[in-house]
Design an enzyme around this catalytic site. Sequence first.
Site, PDB file in Angstrom:
ATOM      1  N   LYS A 286       0.852  -1.200   0.000  1.00 18.38           N
ATOM      2  CA  LYS A 286       0.000   0.000   0.000  1.00 18.38           C
ATOM      3  C   LYS A 286       0.883   1.244   0.000  1.00 18.38           C
ATOM      4  CE  LYS A 286      -3.278   2.579   2.950  1.00 18.38           C
ATOM      5  NZ  LYS A 286      -4.180   2.551   4.123  1.00 18.38           N
TER       6      LYS A 286
ATOM      7  N   ARG B  64      -7.808  -0.308   0.766  1.00 15.01           N
ATOM      8  CA  ARG B  64      -8.382  -1.463   0.067  1.00 15.01           C
ATOM      9  C   ARG B  64      -8.733  -1.111  -1.378  1.00 15.01           C
ATOM     10  NH1 ARG B  64     -12.955  -1.770   4.634  1.00 15.01           N
ATOM     11  NH2 ARG B  64     -11.275  -0.755   5.765  1.00 15.01           N
TER      12      ARG B  64
ATOM     13  N   LYS C 261     -10.115  12.875   8.312  1.00  9.08           N
ATOM     14  CA  LYS C 261      -9.692  12.423   9.638  1.00  9.08           C
ATOM     15  C   LYS C 261      -9.617  13.603  10.595  1.00  9.08           C
ATOM     16  CE  LYS C 261      -6.689   8.581   8.152  1.00  9.08           C
ATOM     17  NZ  LYS C 261      -7.390   7.496   8.825  1.00  9.08           N
TER      18      LYS C 261
HETATM   19  N1  BES Z   1      -4.408   4.314   6.921  1.00  4.90           N
HETATM   20  C1  BES Z   1      -5.590   4.083   7.671  1.00  4.90           C
HETATM   21  C2  BES Z   1      -5.418   3.042   8.759  1.00  4.90           C
HETATM   22  C3  BES Z   1      -4.663   3.465   9.968  1.00  4.90           C
HETATM   23  C4  BES Z   1      -5.258   4.267  10.928  1.00  4.90           C
HETATM   24  C5  BES Z   1      -3.397   2.991  10.206  1.00  4.90           C
HETATM   25  C6  BES Z   1      -4.568   4.609  12.064  1.00  4.90           C
HETATM   26  C7  BES Z   1      -2.710   3.327  11.352  1.00  4.90           C
HETATM   27  C8  BES Z   1      -3.288   4.134  12.273  1.00  4.90           C
HETATM   28  C9  BES Z   1      -6.709   3.609   6.738  1.00  4.90           C
HETATM   29  O1  BES Z   1      -6.688   4.116   5.459  1.00  4.90           O
HETATM   30  C10 BES Z   1      -7.996   4.041   7.358  1.00  4.90           C
HETATM   31  O2  BES Z   1      -8.212   5.198   7.457  1.00  4.90           O
HETATM   32  N2  BES Z   1      -8.790   3.073   7.763  1.00  4.90           N
HETATM   33  C11 BES Z   1     -10.026   3.354   8.389  1.00  4.90           C
HETATM   34  C12 BES Z   1     -11.058   2.392   7.856  1.00  4.90           C
HETATM   35  C13 BES Z   1     -12.462   2.759   8.263  1.00  4.90           C
HETATM   36  C14 BES Z   1     -12.899   4.042   7.588  1.00  4.90           C
HETATM   37  C15 BES Z   1     -13.375   1.624   7.893  1.00  4.90           C
HETATM   38  C16 BES Z   1      -9.836   3.149   9.895  1.00  4.90           C
HETATM   39  O3  BES Z   1      -9.130   2.233  10.295  1.00  4.90           O
HETATM   40  O4  BES Z   1     -10.362   3.965  10.644  1.00  4.90           O
HETATM   41 ZN    ZN Z   2      -4.851   4.683   4.758  1.00  2.00          ZN
HETATM   42 MN    MN Z   3      -7.705   5.983   5.332  1.00  2.79          MN
END
Ligand code: BES
Ligand code: ZN
Ligand code: MN
Length: 481
Positions: free
Chosen positions: A251, A337, A263
């Site tokens: 990724k 994803r 975020k």
């Molecule tokens: N890159 C993030 C995942 C992440 C978050 C890694 C915090 C390390 C620390 C990913 O793209 C993401 O934002 N995932 C979301 C998915 C959700 C929207 C279903 C998450 O984990 O909040």
């Molecule tokens: Zn991400």
């Molecule tokens: Mn994300």
Amino acid sequence: MNFELKTSTLAGLAQEKSDAAIVLVANGFQAPKGVLGAWMTKAIQAKALDTATGKVLSVYELPGLAAPRAAFAGVGVASAKDVRSALTAALTPLKSSALKKLTVAFAGDADEASVRAAVAALYDAFYAYTTTKSKAEKQHLQKVTLLVPNASACQTAFDRAVAIGEGALVAREWANRPANHATPTLLGKAAQHLAKGTRMHCEVLGPKEVAKLGMGSFMAVAQGSAEPLQFIVLRYQGAAKTQAPTVLVGKGITFDSGGISIKPAPEMDEMKFDMSGAASVLGTFKALSVLKPAINVVGLIPACENLPSSTAVKPGDVVTSMNGTTIEILNTDAEGRLVLCDALTYAERFNPSAVVDIATLTGACVIALGAVRSGVFSSDDGLANELLAAGTQAQDLGWRMPLDDEYADGLKSNFADVANVAGRPGGAITAAKFLHRFAAKYPWAHIDIAGTAWKGGAAKGATGRPVGMLVEFLLGRVQVK
Ligand code: BES
Ligand code: ZN
Ligand code: MN
């Protein structure tokens, strides 16, 4: 860094010319004949030298010892864990000194695992990020010599650990670079630079080529940013062309703001690390260029930024992925994803023996496993076990996670074939189930490194994981026909 493994006794260590020497002393230390051994025995009896892990006795100009600075570090029962943490403790005060040549000696036996642990601790200690500092502290260390009673028995393990150390340095450096110094284009250039080594090849596809391939899901994530997406294809050919390659997919979100599903501000800077999967692929290729094993490997990196703008993809938008599956993007922050699914489809063209994707995919995986183990998902027990065993060998641990079909129930959509998110429960698993749909044509595994790829807080920085697990995994496949 120049690393060397040598056979030597304590008497040999005493003669070794270096700026500092670290002696690792295990429980039940039996001194050989000689001044240094006798001094150590005396120090242990006087309880000045403690063989418990993490205890360090530092001395200056010890008579009979060529190195002016010396530290005697307890390693307890000398397990890999003991050696790693003891050496890390002993190295901490030396990091700021202008050390040029360092000697590390095992006062007793050394096995493959403890040698690997020592090399890993040394690489960890002496990497310092300097790229975007105007007055970078100079790195003085030029040479590290590791002394063991029997170097030939540990040479292979040592060579692997050094290659992994070099690979992890590449991964840490790229993951650490701020997003404006590690754009998709710069990642592509880094991959091309790596591919200058023998048996390596690299191709970087830009927006036009990616559009032609029909990677509508990947393109949807990239469309909010002015920074053009890049699809990096790295190849390492160490075996006959007829041998099916192992494909690694990393990724490569060079910054994840969340997009329109933005975020919160606190710690958002850490989303520059959201290309750590890509960095681990680059690091693994670096290690391959050092070790040159007889195996074929392909590295795929979908790289782009995830930003909100008037051109950004919106919650509710439906896009068509490369394999024709339509996806309802309910949350633009579940972008990993979306870029990975098209790379997984692209991987089919290599007729791979296995595909492993590596991603900082979910915050839910951080909640599940913390910073200790990476999440390992696989529909193939053999592949899962290969990765877990490789992690143990390389001291870069993983933990198997489930993939029951029921976990995919929440991904149903009224407007597309699949939605990109389910509810909060089991978030790391539902994300893996989304990817699973696109990986039906080959043995596949997914490693969620969201908790292990970097550290936050005062020690903020990339760890270089899971380069160790990946390199060890690939080396383990050399024998598999
Ligand atoms: N890159 C993030 C995942 C992440 C978050 C890694 C915090 C390390 C620390 C990913 O793209 C993401 O934002 N995932 C979301 C998915 C959700 C929207 C279903 C998450 O984990 O909040
Ligand atoms: Zn991400
Ligand atoms: Mn994300």
